[in-house]
Write an enzyme that holds these catalytic residues in place. Structure first.
Site, PDB file in Angstrom:
ATOM      1  N   HIS A 127      59.532  14.863 -18.782  1.00  0.00           N
ATOM      2  CA  HIS A 127      58.674  14.749 -19.971  1.00  0.00           C
ATOM      3  C   HIS A 127      57.300  14.318 -19.470  1.00  0.00           C
ATOM      4  O   HIS A 127      57.136  13.157 -19.085  1.00  0.00           O
ATOM      5  CB  HIS A 127      59.220  13.691 -20.934  1.00  0.00           C
ATOM      6  CG  HIS A 127      60.610  13.970 -21.414  1.00  0.00           C
ATOM      7  ND1 HIS A 127      60.877  14.621 -22.595  1.00  0.00           N
ATOM      8  CD2 HIS A 127      61.816  13.686 -20.862  1.00  0.00           C
ATOM      9  CE1 HIS A 127      62.188  14.729 -22.760  1.00  0.00           C
ATOM     10  NE2 HIS A 127      62.780  14.167 -21.719  1.00  0.00           N
ATOM     11  N   ASN A 157      59.219  17.977 -26.292  1.00  0.00           N
ATOM     12  CA  ASN A 157      58.900  16.939 -27.279  1.00  0.00           C
ATOM     13  C   ASN A 157      57.539  16.284 -27.024  1.00  0.00           C
ATOM     14  O   ASN A 157      57.409  15.080 -26.950  1.00  0.00           O
ATOM     15  CB  ASN A 157      60.006  15.882 -27.348  1.00  0.00           C
ATOM     16  CG  ASN A 157      60.274  15.194 -26.021  1.00  0.00           C
ATOM     17  OD1 ASN A 157      59.997  15.739 -24.963  1.00  0.00           O
ATOM     18  ND2 ASN A 157      60.803  13.986 -26.064  1.00  0.00           N
ATOM     19  N   HIS A 183      71.610  15.475 -18.693  1.00  0.00           N
ATOM     20  CA  HIS A 183      71.887  14.048 -18.463  1.00  0.00           C
ATOM     21  C   HIS A 183      73.251  13.567 -18.944  1.00  0.00           C
ATOM     22  O   HIS A 183      73.364  12.755 -19.867  1.00  0.00           O
ATOM     23  CB  HIS A 183      70.786  13.148 -19.024  1.00  0.00           C
ATOM     24  CG  HIS A 183      70.215  13.512 -20.370  1.00  0.00           C
ATOM     25  ND1 HIS A 183      70.975  13.920 -21.427  1.00  0.00           N
ATOM     26  CD2 HIS A 183      68.943  13.486 -20.820  1.00  0.00           C
ATOM     27  CE1 HIS A 183      70.194  14.148 -22.464  1.00  0.00           C
ATOM     28  NE2 HIS A 183      68.962  13.889 -22.120  1.00  0.00           N
ATOM     29  N   ASP A 206      64.959  13.452 -15.837  1.00  0.00           N
ATOM     30  CA  ASP A 206      64.602  13.084 -17.214  1.00  0.00           C
ATOM     31  C   ASP A 206      63.431  12.077 -17.194  1.00  0.00           C
ATOM     32  O   ASP A 206      63.391  11.152 -18.013  1.00  0.00           O
ATOM     33  CB  ASP A 206      65.811  12.518 -17.975  1.00  0.00           C
ATOM     34  CG  ASP A 206      65.586  12.449 -19.476  1.00  0.00           C
ATOM     35  OD1 ASP A 206      64.579  12.989 -19.960  1.00  0.00           O
ATOM     36  OD2 ASP A 206      66.423  11.845 -20.169  1.00  0.00           O
TER      37      ASP A 206
HETATM   38  O1  DOR Z   1      65.289   8.168 -23.226  1.00  0.00           O
HETATM   39  C1  DOR Z   1      64.808   9.277 -23.436  1.00  0.00           C
HETATM   40  N1  DOR Z   1      63.491   9.445 -23.557  1.00  0.00           N
HETATM   41  N2  DOR Z   1      65.631  10.318 -23.569  1.00  0.00           N
HETATM   42  C2  DOR Z   1      65.175  11.521 -23.962  1.00  0.00           C
HETATM   43  O2  DOR Z   1      65.960  12.433 -24.070  1.00  0.00           O
HETATM   44  C3  DOR Z   1      63.760  11.706 -24.320  1.00  0.00           C
HETATM   45  C4  DOR Z   1      62.945  10.769 -23.570  1.00  0.00           C
HETATM   46  C5  DOR Z   1      61.501  10.708 -24.019  1.00  0.00           C
HETATM   47  O3  DOR Z   1      60.917  11.767 -24.215  1.00  0.00           O
HETATM   48  O4  DOR Z   1      60.970   9.612 -24.099  1.00  0.00           O
END
Ligand code: DOR
Length: 445
Positions: free
Chosen positions: A60, A92, A228, A303
């Protein structure tokens, strides 16, 4: 220009060999060349290990829209330092990547700011089926079957059935059952204990959603990659799928934090290790390692989900879920080689070859003539400490701060260009968009 990387322990598809590799332009052009071959640059790599560049299929990087947490410039410095030459990024962001237009905006941003190679998933919503059907220039479709950071949730069965039935791209998903999570959250309403995060997002939430998504994939014969995996029960369920009638249809990923951290670490690290899916027990750690070694989970990815230090210092549950990892993932895994948990060959498989195959990447994941010269040179005996102040990620913290790891990337090439060497970056070039050839059919081809 021709570059000779000489006398390294080279991690070839057939195993390691002490040999030399020739890079010309963006490609690997020779392995074990004749000694008289003329090269303009010679790098003495004796005593070091040459690996294919790491491919991180779940990050991300927050651009556009959330760039106070992270951006492509900082994140891809972190990649270069960590030996990661290719990333696939999640939808996202703000706006969320749920249309072809948003996808192409991201590709254009990366062409300007990314030091390493890139690809971006398109996110599913209950209402964007037409976009998902016609999406191009993407590894696949990401579904949040269970909400996390952002508002991309598809929980409605009818909508899920149609996505699996009517789209062609591979699908990947965040699997935590929303109903279970909400019921647990209600039961524990008012808690300010971060350890309750693992009771709210519990084992049941994980396995219910994973079973549900795998059921959809099997019924619709749709390639599906579980992101994950965090529990032993999911790992055992995935192992059962390997015995089933659709080998290779279902693949899965584990992350360093789910392999190396667990609920016993909350007293020490608090909300820094609040993550979705949540951390589970030491026994789950052990079962995830077993599943990787048995081939029931094929990919290790991070992740990488940075939030600012200040955001993470808020009391639970105001604190956001997610932690950064991309610049330490390879070192964390190399350290595990020294601890006897896995071999270097397995690390290369889980972090290079397998993700390239899962996502049908063209020319990536192996040291082979004709493949892209995405390479990382590793000093397997180098010991160094992870330190917040030395992190390249914009949020500048790591849950592994203070930990000494043995085995570090020292030089990184992206498409033949040396982007990182012993602590220094060359930012004069950019990575390229990854090409996906989905006709290759994924993991078993
Ligand atoms: O802990 C998480 N944070 N899991 C996710 O799947 C998304 C991520 C985020 O974008 O902060």
């Amino acid at each position: 220009m021709r570059t000779l990387i000489a006398n390294a322990q080279v991690m070839l598809p057939a195993g390691r060999a002490e040999t030399s590799v020739v890079v010309e332009g963006t490609k690997i052009v020779e392995i074990d060349p004749a000694p008289q071959l003329v090269c303009q640059q010679r790098i003495d790599a004796r005593g070091l290990y040459l690996l294919p560049g790491i491919i991180d299929d779940q990050v991300h990087f927050r651009e556009p829209g959330l760039t106070h947490k992270e951006d492509l410039w900082h994140a891809t410095h972190a990649c270069a330092k960590g030996g990661v030459t290719t990333f696939l990024e999640m939808p996202n962001t703000r706006p969320a990547t749920t249309t072809q237009a948003a996808l192409e905006d991201k590709l254009a941003l990366a062409a300007r700011h990314s030091l390493v190679n890139y690809g971006f998933y398109i996110g599913a919503t209950p209402h964007n089926l037409d976009e998902l059907r016609s999406a191009r220039r993407t590894p696949g479709i990401k579904i949040f079957v269970g909400s996390s950071t952002g508002d991309l949730l598809v929980d409605d069965q009818e909508a899920l059935e149609r996505i699996f039935a009517e789209t062609r791209l591979p699908i990947t998903a965040h699997c935590e059952d929303e109903t279970t999570v909400r019921a647990n959250a209600q039961r524990l309403a008012g808690t300010s204990q971060v350890a309750d995060h693992s009771r709210i997002r519990d084992e049941q939430a994980a396995i219910i959603a994973t079973r549900r998504a795998v059921d959809l994939a099997l019924r619709h014969r749709h390639r599906f990659h579980v992101l994950h995996v965090s529990t032993g029960i999911e790992a055992r369920f995935l192992a059962e799928q390997l015995q089933g009638h659709h080998p290779g249809l279902i693949t899965a990923e584990a992350c360093p934090h789910h392999l190396l951290l667990n609920v016993d670490d909350y007293p020490r690290l608090g909300t820094l290790i609040q993550m979705n899916p949540s951390l589970k027990t030491a026994d789950d750690n052990r079962q995830l390692w077993d599943a990787l070694r048995a081939g029931a989970i094929q990919v290790v990815a991070t992740d990488h989900a940075p939030h600012t230090w200040e955001e993470k210092q808020q009391p639970y549950p105001q604190s956001p879920s997610g932690l950064p990892c991309v610049e330490n993932s390879l070192a964390l895994m190399l350290d595990q080689v020294h601890h006897g948990r896995c071999t270097l060959e397995q690390v290369v498989h889980w972090m290079c070859d397998a993700p390239a195959r899962v996502w049908d990447m063209v020319g990536k994941g192996r040291i082979e003539v004709g493949y892209d010269a995405d390479l990382v040179l590793v000093d397997l005996d180098k010991e160094d400490r992870v330190e917040n102040a030395r992190q390249q990620t914009k949020c500048r913290w790591s849950p592994w701060d203070g930990q000494v790891l043995r085995g570090w990337p020292v030089r990184t090439w992206v498409l033949g260009h040396e982007v990182f060497c012993d602590g220094r970056f060359d930012v004069s070039r950019r990575g390229h968009e990854v090409q996906f050839d989905h006709a290759r059919g994924g993991y078993w081809r």
